[in-house]
Design a protein around this motif. Structure first.
Motif, short mmCIF file in Angstrom:
data_model
loop_
_atom_site.label_atom_id
_atom_site.label_comp_id
_atom_site.label_asym_id
_atom_site.label_seq_id
_atom_site.Cartn_x
_atom_site.Cartn_y
_atom_site.Cartn_z
N GLN A 70 42.79 58.63 52.07
CA GLN A 70 42.98 57.30 52.06
C GLN A 70 41.96 56.24 51.85
OE1 GLN A 70 46.22 56.22 52.05
NE2 GLN A 70 46.06 53.84 52.21
N LEU A 71 41.68 55.35 51.40
CA LEU A 71 40.72 54.54 51.33
C LEU A 71 40.88 53.27 52.21
CD1 LEU A 71 39.55 54.61 47.42
CD2 LEU A 71 38.42 55.89 49.50
N ASP A 72 39.72 52.89 52.73
CA ASP A 72 39.93 51.76 53.56
C ASP A 72 39.22 50.38 52.75
OD1 ASP A 72 40.02 49.80 55.96
OD2 ASP A 72 38.38 50.44 56.72
N TRP A 73 40.09 49.81 52.04
CA TRP A 73 39.94 48.47 51.25
C TRP A 73 39.68 47.33 52.07
CZ3 TRP A 73 38.62 49.11 46.37
CH2 TRP A 73 38.96 50.07 45.70
N GLN A 74 38.56 46.59 51.82
CA GLN A 74 38.29 45.44 52.53
C GLN A 74 38.37 44.41 51.69
OE1 GLN A 74 35.11 45.80 55.31
NE2 GLN A 74 35.82 47.61 56.19
N ARG A 75 39.03 43.04 51.79
CA ARG A 75 38.98 42.02 51.00
C ARG A 75 37.91 41.28 51.45
NH1 ARG A 75 43.93 37.80 51.85
NH2 ARG A 75 42.73 37.27 53.30
N SER A 76 37.27 40.46 50.39
CA SER A 76 36.12 39.61 50.45
C SER A 76 36.55 38.49 51.39
CB SER A 76 35.82 39.21 48.95
OG SER A 76 34.97 38.03 49.04
N SER A 77 35.65 38.05 52.10
CA SER A 77 35.81 37.08 53.01
C SER A 77 35.71 35.60 52.16
CB SER A 77 34.60 37.07 54.26
OG SER A 77 33.37 36.86 53.32
N HIS A 78 35.31 35.66 51.09
CA HIS A 78 35.51 34.70 49.99
C HIS A 78 36.75 34.38 49.25
CE1 HIS A 78 31.50 33.33 51.16
NE2 HIS A 78 31.14 34.53 51.33
N CYS A 79 37.62 35.22 49.67
CA CYS A 79 38.92 35.36 48.75
C CYS A 79 39.66 34.11 48.94
CB CYS A 79 39.74 36.48 49.28
SG CYS A 79 41.06 36.57 48.47
N ALA A 80 40.04 33.38 47.82
CA ALA A 80 40.85 32.18 47.59
C ALA A 80 42.15 32.63 47.91
CB ALA A 80 40.83 31.62 46.47
N GLU A 81 42.96 31.62 48.69
CA GLU A 81 44.35 31.85 48.76
C GLU A 81 45.05 32.14 47.33
OE1 GLU A 81 46.29 31.89 51.56
OE2 GLU A 81 44.38 31.80 52.71
N GLY A 82 45.81 33.11 47.15
CA GLY A 82 46.58 33.46 45.91
C GLY A 82 46.34 34.87 45.51
N ASN A 83 46.17 34.97 44.32
CA ASN A 83 45.83 36.29 43.74
C ASN A 83 44.20 36.65 43.20
OD1 ASN A 83 48.37 36.88 44.00
ND2 ASN A 83 49.25 35.90 42.21
#
Length: 61
Positions: free
Chosen positions: A3-16
């Motif tokens: 299983q990979l531990d995906w991390q979301r960018s801290s600069h991710c905008a709300e939405g998709n």
């Protein structure tokens, strides 16, 4: 496959519009984008470092 531990960018905008990063072994970085979750780009650790330095410097490696 582990299983990979995906991390979301801290600069991710709300939405998709999010970029996700995961480490695969010690020498590979995987990058995916929320609009195309099945598409994954594998980069060497060195290429990932060049990419990040380019971002920090405003696009000039």
């Amino acid at each position: 496959m582990p299983q990979l531990d995906w991390q979301r960018s801290s600069h991710c905008a709300e939405g998709n519009s999010c970029v996700y990063v995961a480490r695969r072994h010690a020498h590979r970085v995987l990058v995916s984008d929320s609009p195309a979750p099945g598409t994954v780009v594998a980069l060497s650790s060195a290429a990932w470092g060049v990419f990040l330095r380019g971002l920090v410097s405003g696009g000039t490696p």
